[in-house]
Design an enzyme around this catalytic site. Structure first.
Site, PDB file in Angstrom:
ATOM      1  N   LYS A  90       0.827  -1.220   0.000  1.00  0.00           N
ATOM      2  CA  LYS A  90       0.000   0.000   0.000  1.00  0.00           C
ATOM      3  C   LYS A  90       0.861   1.271   0.000  1.00  0.00           C
ATOM      4  CE  LYS A  90      -0.790   0.507   4.992  1.00  0.00           C
ATOM      5  NZ  LYS A  90      -1.804   0.701   6.035  1.00  0.00           N
ATOM      6  N   ASP A  91       2.167   1.144   0.315  1.00  0.00           N
ATOM      7  CA  ASP A  91       3.070   2.301   0.279  1.00  0.00           C
ATOM      8  C   ASP A  91       3.627   2.576  -1.110  1.00  0.00           C
ATOM      9  OD1 ASP A  91       2.793   2.698   3.004  1.00  0.00           O
ATOM     10  OD2 ASP A  91       4.600   1.574   3.530  1.00  0.00           O
ATOM     11  N   ARG A 138      -8.513   8.197   4.381  1.00  0.00           N
ATOM     12  CA  ARG A 138      -9.445   7.136   3.978  1.00  0.00           C
ATOM     13  C   ARG A 138     -10.230   6.612   5.173  1.00  0.00           C
ATOM     14  NH1 ARG A 138      -8.965   1.987   5.045  1.00  0.00           N
ATOM     15  NH2 ARG A 138      -6.797   2.226   5.676  1.00  0.00           N
ATOM     16  N   ARG A 139      -9.520   6.331   6.262  1.00  0.00           N
ATOM     17  CA  ARG A 139     -10.202   5.841   7.462  1.00  0.00           C
ATOM     18  C   ARG A 139     -11.101   6.916   8.051  1.00  0.00           C
ATOM     19  NH1 ARG A 139      -4.576   3.299   9.378  1.00  0.00           N
ATOM     20  NH2 ARG A 139      -4.794   1.181   8.536  1.00  0.00           N
ATOM     21  N   ARG A 160       0.235  10.369  13.994  1.00  0.00           N
ATOM     22  CA  ARG A 160       1.299   9.681  13.279  1.00  0.00           C
ATOM     23  C   ARG A 160       2.083   8.853  14.282  1.00  0.00           C
ATOM     24  NH1 ARG A 160       5.373  11.281   9.060  1.00  0.00           N
ATOM     25  NH2 ARG A 160       5.477   9.031   9.248  1.00  0.00           N
ATOM     26  N   ARG A 166       1.073   4.784  18.537  1.00  0.00           N
ATOM     27  CA  ARG A 166      -0.366   4.930  18.321  1.00  0.00           C
ATOM     28  C   ARG A 166      -1.177   4.266  19.429  1.00  0.00           C
ATOM     29  NH1 ARG A 166      -1.451   5.494  11.943  1.00  0.00           N
ATOM     30  NH2 ARG A 166       0.552   6.390  11.384  1.00  0.00           N
ATOM     31  N   CYS A 253      -1.835   7.767  -1.595  1.00  0.00           N
ATOM     32  CA  CYS A 253      -2.348   7.335  -0.295  1.00  0.00           C
ATOM     33  C   CYS A 253      -2.786   8.520   0.558  1.00  0.00           C
ATOM     34  CB  CYS A 253      -1.336   6.465   0.452  1.00  0.00           C
ATOM     35  SG  CYS A 253      -0.164   7.352   1.445  1.00  0.00           S
TER      36      CYS A 253
END
Length: 328
Positions: A90-91, A138-139, A160, A166, A253
């Site tokens: 996904k990166d 997106r989330r 971040r 997190r 992204c």
């Protein structure tokens, strides 16, 4: 195990695997290194490379999204400092650079997003006013849309940091929950900390989420052939369709785009591919969410065409107007 050199050189010399330094990247690369040892009979050493995305404290949307974790690894490949590199798929930017080849996409881990919340709470159990941390537009878009559709008062907070950082936001009481990729938590052996796996009907993952990408120089033909043994055809078809959707939307992204291709089976036979896509404003007020289903693509071009078809339908429904939003 075979005792040959996929590089055509000294078979006693370790293959150099370029990886980011984070715990998650090292865990992922360690798994790939083990698999490459099995396939080639060669020792594999990890070469740790710091990327701009690892040292910058800015939000991803501000520093360019996808490529910030990839460029330094690709530069090391191009300079011959490493023989191959492992990325979270996904990166990866959707355009493949000249001189490098995506040699393998191994079998995908769980593509879903996962919630780590205080007191073992699920998404549905979060109280009014709950604060949920995520670094992903997106989330944010999909969580805020979920909250609106269920009449919930929920705040998404831009964060971040690595997995520990997190989750510490929750442990310290600063946030009620954070959302992370289930695959990363699984590879770190931390699935036990998940309080809810988010249904893909609620939150579609990032294109390629849960999959790894193994890249090497195009002219390293023997190595590329050896790495190709780790490729999973079903995963490759699915992520090709998802990434083609992303490319056709001309999004990276940092845009609030989710996509997931599912291979649907009739008994033991996989005979259909369903591709779902979503684009939304980060406040959740507008979502374009569509899906298409068809025969399983038999080539890279067919899989990419699948993604482009859904993208054109989404653009016709107004997706382009939602992707310019940069709320972070």
């Amino acid at each position: 195990m075979t005792d040959y050199s996929p590089l055509g050189g000294d078979p006693t010399k370790p293959l150099r695997l370029g990886t980011r330094r984070s715990k998650l990247a090292m865990a992922q690369s360690g798994m790939v290194a083990d698999a490459v040892r099995e396939v080639t009979g060669r020792a594999v050493e990890l070469v740790e490379i710091t990327t701009y995305g690892d040292v910058s404290r800015e939000h991803l949307a501000q520093i360019g999204g996808t490529g910030v974790f990839v460029a330094a690894l690709r530069e090391a490949l191009a300079r011959g400092e490493v023989d191959f590199a492992v990325h979270s798929l996904k990166d990866l930017p959707t355009t493949q650079p000249e001189g490098l080849v995506l040699a393998a996409v191994p079998e995908r881990e769980d593509p879903r997003d996962a919630l780590v919340a205080r007191d073992g709470l699920t998404l549905a159990q979060l109280p009014s006013g709950a604060r949920i941390g995520t670094g992903s537009p997106r989330r944010m878009a999909q969580l805020n849309a979920y909250a609106r559709s269920h009449g919930l008062d929920m705040e998404t907070v831009a964060i971040r940091g690595n997995v520990d950082t997190r989750i510490d936001f929750v442990r310290s009481g600063e946030l009620d929950a954070v959302v992370l990729a289930a695959a990363g938590l699984s590879r770190l052996g931390r699935t036990g900390e998940v309080t809810d796996f988010l249904s893909t009907d609620t939150v579609l993952p990032a294109p390629g989420q849960g999959a790894l990408a193994i890249e090497c120089a195009e002219d390293s033909t023997e190595l590329a052939a050896a790495l190709a043994e780790l490729d999973d055809p079903h995963t490759r078809v699915a992520v090709t369709a998802e990434r083609a959707l992303l490319a056709a939307l001309e999004a990276g992204c940092s845009a609030p785009v989710g996509a997931l291709a599912d291979l649907l089976a009739d008994g033991q036979t996989v005979n259909e591919l369903r591709l779902r896509g979503v684009v939304g404003s980060t406040d959740g007020t507008s979502l374009v969410q569509l899906s298409i289903t068809g025969s399983v693509p038999t080539s890279h071009d067919d899989a990419a065409a699948f993604g482009r078809e859904l993208a054109s339908e989404m653009l016709a429904k107004g997706a382009a107007g939602l992707m310019g939003e940069r709320a972070l």
